[in-house]
Design a protein around this motif. Structure first.
Motif, PDB file in Angstrom:
ATOM      1  N   UNK A 537       0.815  -1.222   0.000  1.00 12.36           N
ATOM      2  CA  UNK A 537       0.000   0.000   0.000  1.00 12.36           C
ATOM      3  C   UNK A 537       0.849   1.272   0.000  1.00 12.36           C
ATOM      4  N   UNK A 538       2.105   1.142   0.355  1.00 12.22           N
ATOM      5  CA  UNK A 538       2.951   2.340   0.367  1.00 12.22           C
ATOM      6  C   UNK A 538       4.408   1.913   0.243  1.00 12.22           C
ATOM      7  N   UNK A 539       5.184   2.721  -0.460  1.00 15.60           N
ATOM      8  CA  UNK A 539       6.587   2.356  -0.674  1.00 15.60           C
ATOM      9  C   UNK A 539       7.445   3.613  -0.528  1.00 15.60           C
ATOM     10  N   UNK A 540       8.477   3.508   0.302  1.00 16.48           N
ATOM     11  CA  UNK A 540       9.407   4.625   0.512  1.00 16.48           C
ATOM     12  C   UNK A 540      10.811   4.116   0.223  1.00 16.48           C
ATOM     13  N   UNK A 541      11.649   4.992  -0.326  1.00 11.96           N
ATOM     14  CA  UNK A 541      13.023   4.560  -0.639  1.00 11.96           C
ATOM     15  C   UNK A 541      14.016   5.592  -0.130  1.00 11.96           C
ATOM     16  N   UNK A 542      15.198   5.127   0.195  1.00  9.16           N
ATOM     17  CA  UNK A 542      16.285   6.053   0.514  1.00  9.16           C
ATOM     18  C   UNK A 542      16.767   6.694  -0.784  1.00  9.16           C
ATOM     19  N   UNK A 543      17.496   7.802  -0.693  1.00  3.30           N
ATOM     20  CA  UNK A 543      18.177   8.296  -1.900  1.00  3.30           C
ATOM     21  C   UNK A 543      19.214   7.257  -2.355  1.00  3.30           C
ATOM     22  N   UNK A 544      19.784   7.444  -3.547  1.00  2.00           N
ATOM     23  CA  UNK A 544      20.822   6.528  -4.044  1.00  2.00           C
ATOM     24  C   UNK A 544      21.959   6.461  -3.030  1.00  2.00           C
ATOM     25  N   UNK A 545      22.417   5.229  -2.721  1.00  2.00           N
ATOM     26  CA  UNK A 545      23.362   5.028  -1.620  1.00  2.00           C
ATOM     27  C   UNK A 545      24.812   4.838  -2.066  1.00  2.00           C
ATOM     28  N   UNK A 546      25.057   4.684  -3.370  1.00  2.00           N
ATOM     29  CA  UNK A 546      26.388   4.380  -3.892  1.00  2.00           C
ATOM     30  C   UNK A 546      26.902   3.032  -3.374  1.00  2.00           C
ATOM     31  N   UNK A 547      25.977   2.158  -3.027  1.00  4.08           N
ATOM     32  CA  UNK A 547      26.286   0.758  -2.708  1.00  4.08           C
ATOM     33  C   UNK A 547      25.259  -0.106  -3.444  1.00  4.08           C
ATOM     34  N   UNK A 548      25.653  -1.280  -3.885  1.00  5.62           N
ATOM     35  CA  UNK A 548      24.665  -2.278  -4.300  1.00  5.62           C
ATOM     36  C   UNK A 548      24.154  -2.917  -3.014  1.00  5.62           C
ATOM     37  N   UNK A 549      22.869  -2.722  -2.726  1.00  7.44           N
ATOM     38  CA  UNK A 549      22.285  -3.169  -1.460  1.00  7.44           C
ATOM     39  C   UNK A 549      21.672  -4.548  -1.646  1.00  7.44           C
ATOM     40  N   UNK A 550      21.875  -5.431  -0.657  1.00  5.22           N
ATOM     41  CA  UNK A 550      21.203  -6.734  -0.717  1.00  5.22           C
ATOM     42  C   UNK A 550      20.700  -7.098   0.670  1.00  5.22           C
ATOM     43  N   UNK A 551      19.601  -7.839   0.702  1.00  2.00           N
ATOM     44  CA  UNK A 551      19.044  -8.278   1.980  1.00  2.00           C
ATOM     45  C   UNK A 551      17.610  -7.815   2.153  1.00  2.00           C
ATOM     46  N   UNK A 552      16.885  -8.483   3.049  1.00  2.00           N
ATOM     47  CA  UNK A 552      15.492  -8.118   3.327  1.00  2.00           C
ATOM     48  C   UNK A 552      15.151  -8.535   4.745  1.00  2.00           C
TER      49      UNK A 552
END
Length: 560
Positions: A537-552
């Motif tokens: 129902x809603x999605x928020x994101x950080x600004x670009x982090x300059x890292x390839x992010x993995x995990x949940x």
């Protein structure tokens, strides 16, 4: 009967060979596919044998064109005995399907199927093991498919994909240039079909069988048997013919353009003059500090081979420069321009994988996948106008794992703001803390609200089509979905409610009431519609982090 055949052993002028007919082999080249069995005589053919690149050499009996040398007999043969495809079977090609090449069915190459038609001298190791123990004494004469400007590693990495499309690659036994070749094409001349040209080249060469003012026929057997094709047809010069009991072949320089190959059929390939090929121009730039390297090349427009050729050339360009190293990260900014549709944006980061896969391979596979999706389309024939790729090279591994996530409260009311605190663990670096404010929707119902903190790939996997459904979208929906894919250098926070969500093509309908679901239930089996038990129902994101992010990680908040 006795006759004469013509082929080029050196230079551009065809030389004659004496031919002795041994008999007719009935139905050996498919149903009603007869072959004339001949023995070649003369100083050169008796020394070199039947060589790769000779296929298509015209054979004349009683002064009339009888057909094309197309088959060799056995391995390590002590005599140059060959099979001839009758010219009547080759002349059939002109009356066949005239549909444009890009309308050929878009079938993705499967990595496991056996390589077959076009082959290279002595590379049996590239064939899948499923063909071991199968002996064929009558084989099409090899058409060396020369990869020029490719590193050995690049060819080895993508050999299985090319093999599944019928190509066994050969490295560096010849080259491609735009040199002028004033001598006209004639029966017996060498002629090349180009798959990739520019700063990297892939070319297959055989011999002209028949020529008239509008067209020519060559090879006497298929290159890939794709049906309608659109490949540049170039003249070629033979530098030398290399005799060998194992893999005799012609070393060839491909020269100026002469037209376009438009048919690739069971008994040969057909080319027409005064036509321009429809290739896909690619511009690939690599920025490293103050230096920039640019590669310009064109790739054939074919549903099966274009994605593989694109992957191989991208990996080769990134891997084959001095700047390449193990601990490298690439930032990609690029686009695929498809005629009549919005541009497909390409923005991502690529790092070496934990299994040792280099970042260049990750970039190649990602772009190949997008290209494959555009082509794997049963509704529209994609006309790809251009591909632009800009890679920024960073000399370190910019990768971070989601180590933990928590909320500042365990209970909240609809409309409240909740802070999600995340800890990222970069590769060999200090931990990074990021706080992401999330607003509880005013429509949130009482009870448990699930909060998913994840990388972009986790969210994309949920929206990807389950291949078991065999569901394929039209081109507009495919491009819209590709442009909605999440970036892999951001952290996303999604609020999940326990109401069903329906996806129809590239459109999402969250929190559907049961009454609406009942009305839409008839569509549930429809390949266009996928229903999931939770709604994002809603999605928020950080600004670009300059890292390839993995995990949940999954968090819960109780809504009061």
């Amino acid at each position: 009967m006795r006759g004469v055949a013509f082929t080029v052993f050196e230079g551009v002028k065809p030389e004659s060979m004496d031919v002795e007919v041994l008999g007719i082999l009935h139905n050996v080249n498919g149903p009603k596919g007869d072959i004339i069995l001949v023995r070649l005589h003369g100083q050169k053919p008796e020394y070199t044998g039947v060589v790769a690149g000779m296929s298509g050499s015209p054979v004349y009996l009683d002064g009339k064109l009888a057909g094309a040398l197309a088959f060799r007999i056995g391995e390590f043969s002590k005599e140059p005995i060959a099979g001839v495809t009758p010219i009547a079977d080759m002349l059939e090609i002109n009356a066949l399907d005239k549909s444009p090449a890009e309308e050929a069915s878009a079938a993705k190459p499967s990595i496991t199927s056996a390589a077959g038609k076009t082959s290279g001298p002595g590379i049996a190791s590239a064939l899948p093991s499923s063909v071991d123990g199968f002996a064929s004494y009558l084989k099409p004469i090899d058409t060396p498919l020369v990869f020029n400007g490719f590193s050995e590693d690049a060819v080895r990495q993508f050999a299985p994909q090319f093999a599944s499309a019928g190509i066994v690659p050969v490295m560096g036994a010849g080259s491609v240039s735009e040199d002028k070749q004033p001598e006209p094409l004639e029966p017996g001349s060498a002629v090349s079909a180009i798959l990739v040209r520019g700063d990297m080249d892939i070319a297959a060469t055989c011999t002209v069988t028949y020529i008239d003012p509008q067209r020519l026929l060559a090879c006497g057997h298929p290159l890939l048997q794709f049906g309608s094709v659109d490949l540049p047809m170039n003249k070629a010069t033979v530098l030398a013919t290399l005799p060998s009991p194992l893999n005799a072949f012609k070393i060839i320089n491909t020269t100026e353009e002469a037209g376009v190959f438009v048919q690739d059929r069971h008994t040969g390939i057909l080319g027409v003059f005064n036509k321009q090929p429809d290739m896909i121009p690619v511009t690939l730039s690599i920025h490293s500090g103050s230096t920039t390297k640019e590669f310009h090349y064109e790739v054939l427009n074919n549903a099966r081979l274009s994605p593989v050729a694109m992957m191989a050339t991208i990996f080769n360009a990134l891997h084959g420069v001095n700047e390449f190293g193990e601990e490298i990260t690439y930032r990609l900014n690029g686009s695929i321009d498809v005629k009549g549709f919005p541009e497909v944006g390409l923005r991502n980061m690529f790092v070496p994988a934990e299994n040792g896969q280099p970042a260049a391979m990750a970039a190649a596979l990602s772009l190949g996948e997008r290209f494959g999706k555009i082509y794997d389309n049963p509704y529209n024939a994609p006309a790809v106008k251009s591909v632009k790729l800009d890679f920024d090279l960073v000399r370190e591994r910019r990768w971070a794992r989601l180590e933990s996530a928590r909320t500042d409260v365990t209970e909240a009311r609809p409309g409240d703001e909740v802070i999600v605190e995340t800890v990222l663990a970069p590769y060999r670096g200090e931990r990074v803390v990021r706080q992401i404010p999330v607003k509880i929707p005013t429509s949130a119902s009482k009870g448990t609200l699930r909060i998913l903190v994840s990388d972009g790939d986790t969210l994309d996997r949920a929206s990807r089509v389950n291949p078991a459904f065999g569901r394929k979208l039209d081109l507009a929906s495919t491009i819209a979905l590709l442009n909605k894919e999440h970036s892999n250098n951001r952290l996303y926070v999604s609020l999940l409610e326990a109401d069903p969500e329906a996806r129809v093509a590239d459109k999402v309908m969250p929190t559907l009431p049961i009454s609406v679901m009942n009305v839409m239930d008839g569509m549930r089996g429809n390949q266009e519609m996928i229903v999931s038990g939770e709604s994002n129902v809603d999605e928020t994101a950080t600004p670009s982090l300059d890292y390839v992010v993995s995990g949940a990680q999954l968090l819960t908040v109780t809504v009061k």
